[in-house]
Design a protein around this motif. Structure first.
Motif, mmCIF file in Angstrom:
data_model
loop_
_atom_site.group_PDB
_atom_site.id
_atom_site.type_symbol
_atom_site.label_atom_id
_atom_site.label_comp_id
_atom_site.label_asym_id
_atom_site.label_seq_id
_atom_site.Cartn_x
_atom_site.Cartn_y
_atom_site.Cartn_z
ATOM 1 N N ILE A 85 -60.812 93.749 57.621
ATOM 2 C CA ILE A 85 -62.067 94.277 57.067
ATOM 3 C C ILE A 85 -62.695 95.163 58.140
ATOM 4 C CG2 ILE A 85 -64.313 93.726 56.067
ATOM 5 C CD1 ILE A 85 -63.243 90.878 55.537
ATOM 6 N N PRO A 86 -62.742 96.471 57.900
ATOM 7 C CA PRO A 86 -63.389 97.318 58.889
ATOM 8 C C PRO A 86 -64.895 97.135 58.828
ATOM 9 C CG PRO A 86 -62.693 98.639 57.017
ATOM 10 C CD PRO A 86 -62.247 97.229 56.741
ATOM 11 N N VAL A 87 -65.525 97.043 59.994
ATOM 12 C CA VAL A 87 -66.964 96.769 60.035
ATOM 13 C C VAL A 87 -67.702 97.815 60.870
ATOM 14 C CG1 VAL A 87 -68.725 95.035 60.506
ATOM 15 C CG2 VAL A 87 -66.430 94.301 59.846
ATOM 16 N N ASP A 125 -73.452 73.839 54.981
ATOM 17 C CA ASP A 125 -72.020 74.030 54.736
ATOM 18 C C ASP A 125 -71.762 75.460 54.260
ATOM 19 O OD1 ASP A 125 -70.982 71.453 55.399
ATOM 20 O OD2 ASP A 125 -71.942 70.695 53.578
ATOM 21 N N TYR A 126 -70.562 75.956 54.523
ATOM 22 C CA TYR A 126 -70.221 77.322 54.096
ATOM 23 C C TYR A 126 -70.376 77.435 52.587
ATOM 24 C CZ TYR A 126 -67.627 77.347 58.583
ATOM 25 O OH TYR A 126 -67.247 77.257 59.902
ATOM 26 N N ASP A 127 -71.043 78.523 52.149
ATOM 27 C CA ASP A 127 -71.200 78.708 50.700
ATOM 28 C C ASP A 127 -70.334 79.845 50.152
ATOM 29 O OD1 ASP A 127 -72.578 81.006 51.466
ATOM 30 O OD2 ASP A 127 -74.558 80.113 51.148
ATOM 31 N N GLY A 128 -69.580 80.510 51.031
ATOM 32 C CA GLY A 128 -68.621 81.525 50.570
ATOM 33 C C GLY A 128 -69.252 82.822 50.080
ATOM 34 N N ARG A 129 -70.534 83.060 50.440
ATOM 35 C CA ARG A 129 -71.171 84.284 49.938
ATOM 36 C C ARG A 129 -70.993 85.484 50.872
ATOM 37 N NH1 ARG A 129 -76.988 83.625 47.592
ATOM 38 N NH2 ARG A 129 -77.522 82.509 49.495
ATOM 39 N N TRP A 130 -71.395 85.300 52.137
ATOM 40 C CA TRP A 130 -71.371 86.435 53.060
ATOM 41 C C TRP A 130 -70.773 86.021 54.397
ATOM 42 C CZ3 TRP A 130 -76.772 85.290 51.545
ATOM 43 C CH2 TRP A 130 -77.106 85.884 50.330
ATOM 44 N N ASP A 147 -66.234 91.060 47.521
ATOM 45 C CA ASP A 147 -65.244 92.131 47.563
ATOM 46 C C ASP A 147 -64.689 92.409 48.967
ATOM 47 O OD1 ASP A 147 -67.487 93.259 48.634
ATOM 48 O OD2 ASP A 147 -67.657 94.894 47.198
ATOM 49 N N PHE A 148 -65.074 91.565 49.940
ATOM 50 C CA PHE A 148 -64.565 91.710 51.305
ATOM 51 C C PHE A 148 -64.892 93.090 51.890
ATOM 52 C CE2 PHE A 148 -61.587 88.022 52.191
ATOM 53 C CZ PHE A 148 -62.034 87.256 51.132
ATOM 54 N N LYS A 149 -66.093 93.574 51.586
ATOM 55 C CA LYS A 149 -66.493 94.890 52.106
ATOM 56 C C LYS A 149 -67.779 94.762 52.916
ATOM 57 C CE LYS A 149 -63.464 97.441 49.722
ATOM 58 N NZ LYS A 149 -63.573 97.920 48.364
ATOM 59 N N THR A 150 -67.900 95.599 53.923
ATOM 60 C CA THR A 150 -69.127 95.658 54.715
ATOM 61 C C THR A 150 -70.212 96.343 53.891
ATOM 62 O OG1 THR A 150 -67.785 95.804 56.704
ATOM 63 C CG2 THR A 150 -70.100 96.437 56.908
ATOM 64 N N LYS A 151 -71.349 95.664 53.731
ATOM 65 C CA LYS A 151 -72.408 96.201 52.888
ATOM 66 C C LYS A 151 -73.622 96.668 53.672
ATOM 67 C CE LYS A 151 -70.190 95.836 49.207
ATOM 68 N NZ LYS A 151 -70.188 94.748 48.229
ATOM 69 N N VAL A 498 -61.773 93.928 40.168
ATOM 70 C CA VAL A 498 -62.170 95.333 39.994
ATOM 71 C C VAL A 498 -63.692 95.365 40.013
ATOM 72 C CG1 VAL A 498 -60.192 95.984 38.549
ATOM 73 C CG2 VAL A 498 -62.277 95.177 37.459
ATOM 74 N N TYR A 499 -64.255 96.561 40.226
ATOM 75 C CA TYR A 499 -65.706 96.710 40.067
ATOM 76 C C TYR A 499 -65.972 96.986 38.591
ATOM 77 C CZ TYR A 499 -65.878 97.080 45.123
ATOM 78 O OH TYR A 499 -65.768 96.824 46.459
ATOM 79 N N PRO A 500 -66.686 96.093 37.891
ATOM 80 C CA PRO A 500 -66.917 96.333 36.469
ATOM 81 C C PRO A 500 -67.674 97.643 36.269
ATOM 82 C CG PRO A 500 -67.633 94.128 37.115
ATOM 83 C CD PRO A 500 -67.331 94.873 38.376
ATOM 84 N N LYS A 501 -67.267 98.403 35.259
ATOM 85 C CA LYS A 501 -67.840 99.717 34.961
ATOM 86 C C LYS A 501 -69.362 99.641 34.886
ATOM 87 C CE LYS A 501 -67.798 103.310 31.441
ATOM 88 N NZ LYS A 501 -67.310 103.741 30.119
ATOM 89 N N GLU A 502 -69.879 98.582 34.201
ATOM 90 C CA GLU A 502 -71.330 98.514 34.003
ATOM 91 C C GLU A 502 -72.100 98.355 35.317
ATOM 92 O OE1 GLU A 502 -68.733 97.000 32.347
ATOM 93 O OE2 GLU A 502 -69.181 94.945 32.937
ATOM 94 N N GLU A 503 -71.423 97.947 36.369
ATOM 95 C CA GLU A 503 -72.130 97.784 37.649
ATOM 96 C C GLU A 503 -72.259 99.085 38.425
ATOM 97 O OE1 GLU A 503 -70.692 94.788 40.330
ATOM 98 O OE2 GLU A 503 -70.845 93.228 38.784
ATOM 99 N N ASN A 504 -71.513 100.091 38.017
ATOM 100 C CA ASN A 504 -71.511 101.355 38.757
ATOM 101 C C ASN A 504 -72.762 102.156 38.405
ATOM 102 O OD1 ASN A 504 -71.102 103.998 39.695
ATOM 103 N ND2 ASN A 504 -68.875 103.796 39.532
ATOM 104 N N LYS A 505 -73.702 102.180 39.351
ATOM 105 C CA LYS A 505 -74.985 102.876 39.103
ATOM 106 C C LYS A 505 -75.028 104.231 39.807
ATOM 107 C CE LYS A 505 -76.789 99.142 37.080
ATOM 108 N NZ LYS A 505 -76.176 98.939 35.757
#
Ligand code: CUA
Length: 619
Positions: A85-87, A125-130, A147-151, A498-505
């Motif tokens: 994961i590039p950061v 405990d780890y919650d697996g979010r970030w 999505d394992f991406k740097t936000k 995948v990124y759901p289409k409806e999420e693409n703003k």
């Protein structure tokens, strides 16, 4: 290995491996690796680490990528490195740092020295979010495990020089903490001669606030600290919740050759910061404005910070799963100290202090310690297992020692190759450790792999800790330099496909090839482009030399693993667009002529046909 068929396959494979291993033992041409020190029982190790093709690992391990500025993701027990994961560093493989958004996130930096990552926690405990990770240039990044991406990359934080004591999270991820390795006259940009170090140079501890819904980071508060080098940290848990602990060295406030000048005293300190009280003070508006932020001086607001003396030059400071013990060691010592949190609180109540450092009370070592555990030479870092088990890495001894809280005796010791820094146990810094596996993050790896010249990788050695006797299972390797790693049960993370289409703003997104094309406003050209197997639409576009061009590429695929890359030759552009994503890249058309763009990511049988042309008309 869920289905019966898989179990049978696995058992069969194990038998084959067992037979193979026994043959190797009898053979005179026994491999070198089976005889040398630090070798494992081949058959057992093979069975325990073998993950059959198509099967999944049981754990993720997230390892800091050090000055590569990345995070490495491993599967355990196979130790297969699954992804990077590039950061903090551009990464051409995923186009990171080339598109407008990730480029803006990296700011003016093209590198970062990442040290400690921190998985987000809920109730300890780890919650697996970030996943948060720090970087020496005063920054912390947030990776979304969806999505394992740097936000987000937050910082550089004002007044911070060398963000080493970071990015430790509190048990409900209220904060990612930060503390400075280097002290400077603050605000940054202030001059003071080096001989004024002891009085005019300052460190700071920072609470980076985390939005509980989005994970977005913002500046919470800063606390002024004496000019020690703050090293590592851990947040209190349960009985010690609300406190943050940082190890520090250079209590001498020395300059120059620190290996000599900062080793004169017998003890350095663990700083205990009552972050809930700091938060209250900050909310009440206390503090002085330094470098544009309110900085609270513990001399003016007493009761926020205390100093616990510990062995000199400590590295790790680690809070036990029940929050009752704080473990800290001098890294030149042969023991590690277990401080008793109840005793620390009693000492604070009774004002049982031996003095102060810049108005911060110093506690008495003998009054707050419970035990000195004779773990061995060079104790650096401790992680925990279930039932009070503790594991300490020993840099000088090149070994891991296991011991038990409350019993304070070494149970087992296993050599590692070589010079272990941190270690990671599955869930080992949470309130409910899994135990089972331990990974030693070793600094030296010579003679453990095929030679690759003078620059050698680092070793990550997998150790079985499910029984009292620790067993070496596997040697894994990676680039420099996993300072720290965390191991989380795989079923706690639920990545999307995948990124759901409806999420693409993205306002420049287009989902229909008929809407693709170029529009112009003055000298600004916007190209809305569609990428779908195996064409970019438009297949060519024309601009004038000197135009400012924005290309927005929407990958309209909605199936997993169908990324398209977009490389524009001679313009140093290389981006990658995942299914459902829109990425934009902006550049000035400085070179006239005709330049090709093409898909870099093998996407279909006609991937090689996925290409087009940028035409730049001369002025
Ligand atoms: Cu799209 Cu290759």
């Amino acid at each position: 290995m869920k289905s019966r068929a898989r179990v049978i396959t696995w058992v069969a494979a194990s038998i084959v491996l067992l037979l193979a291993a026994s043959t190797i033992r009898c053979s005179p041409s026994e491999p070198k690796s089976a005889r040398r020190a630090g070798a494992s029982d081949t058959a057992i190790a093979a069975q325990k680490t073998y993950v059959a093709p198509g099967d999944f690992d049981e754990y993720y391990m997230f390892a800091s990528g050090g000055h590569s500025g990345q995070v490495y993701v491993f599967g355990l027990p196979s130790m297969r490195r699954i992804t990077t994961i590039p950061v903090f560093t551009p990464y051409p493989a995923s186009g990171y740092g080339f598109d407008d958004d990730s480029k803006a996130m990296l700011g003016n930096f093209s590198w970062g020295d990442a040290h400690q990552q921190a998985l987000s926690e809920t109730n300890g405990d780890y919650d697996g979010r970030w996943l948060f990770i720090n970087e020496m240039n005063g920054r912390i990044a947030r990776i979304d495990l969806r999505d394992f991406k740097t936000k987000q990359i937050f910082g550089p934080v004002p007044n911070v020089e060398g963000n080493h004591g970071s990015s430790f999270v509190t048990p409900n991820t209220e904060y990612a903490m930060m503390a400075t390795r280097f002290s400077i006259p603050i605000p940054k940009g202030t001059y003071a001669p080096i001989d004024k170090y002891a009085t005019e140079y300052k460190g700071v501890a920072v609470g980076v606030k985390i939005d509980p819904k989005t994970g977005a980071m913002s500046l919470g508060w800063e606390v002024l600290m004496p000019p020690f080098d703050y090293d590592l940290g851990d947040a209190g848990k349960l009985v010690s919740d609300g406190w943050m602990f940082w190890s520090s060295y250079n209590a001498e406030r020395a300059t120059g050759k620190l290996e000599v000048t900062a080793s004169q005293r017998d003890r350095d300190y663990i700083a205990a910061v009552n972050w809930r009280e700091v938060e209250k003070a900050a909310n009440a508006g206390q503090g002085d404005l330094i470098g544009g932020v309110k900085v609270i001086d513990p001399k003016k607001v007493p009761g926020l910070v205390y100093l616990m003396p510990c062995g000199k030059s400590p590295h790790g400071v680690d809070v036990s799963p029940d929050g009752k013990y704080i473990i800290g060691s001098g890294k030149l010592a042969g023991i590690t100290t277990a401080f008793n949190w109840e005793k620390v609180q009693t000492a604070i109540r009774n004002k049982d202090f031996t003095g102060d450092e810049d108005g911060i009370p110093v506690l008495k070592y003998e009054d707050i310690k419970d035990a000195e555990v004779p773990v061995g030479l060079g104790p650096l870092h401790t992680q925990f297992g279930p039932n009070g088990m503790a594991y300490t890495s020993l840099f000088v001894d090149s070994a891991i020692a296991s011991w038990k809280l409350g019993e304070w005796q070494v149970i087992d010791k296993i050599p590692v190759t070589y010079s272990v820094g941190h270690l990671a146990v599955a869930g080992g810094d949470t309130e409910h450790p899994d135990g089972k596996y331990l990974v030693a993050l070793n600094k030296m790896s010579h003679d453990r792999h095929l030679s690759v010249g003078p620059t050698q990788p680092e070793t990550e050695q997998l150790i079985d800790i499910s029984e009292e006797k620790m067993k070496l299972l596997y040697d894994g390797f990676s680039d420099m330099e996993p300072h720290y790693a965390q191991i989380i049960k795989a079923d706690k993370i639920h990545p999307i496909e995948v990124y759901p289409k409806e999420e693409n703003k993205n306002p420049l997104a287009v989902w229909d090839v008929n809407q693709a094309g170029a529009t112009r406003q003055g000298n600004r050209v916007t190209v809305k482009m569609v990428a779908v197997r195996s064409t970019f639409t438009p297949t060519s576009f024309e601009v004038n030399e000197g135009d400012v061009v924005t290309v927005a590429i929407t990958n309209i695929e909605q199936v997993t693993n169908e990324a398209h890359g977009w490389a524009l030759l001679d313009y140093n552009i290389n981006i990658e667009v995942d299914p459902g994503e829109t990425k934009t890249v902006t550049f000035t058309a400085t070179h006239k002529g005709v330049y090709a763009y093409y898909c870099t990511h093998f996407c279909s049988a006609l991937h090689q046909e996925m290409q087009g042309y940028l035409l730049v008309k001369p002025k």
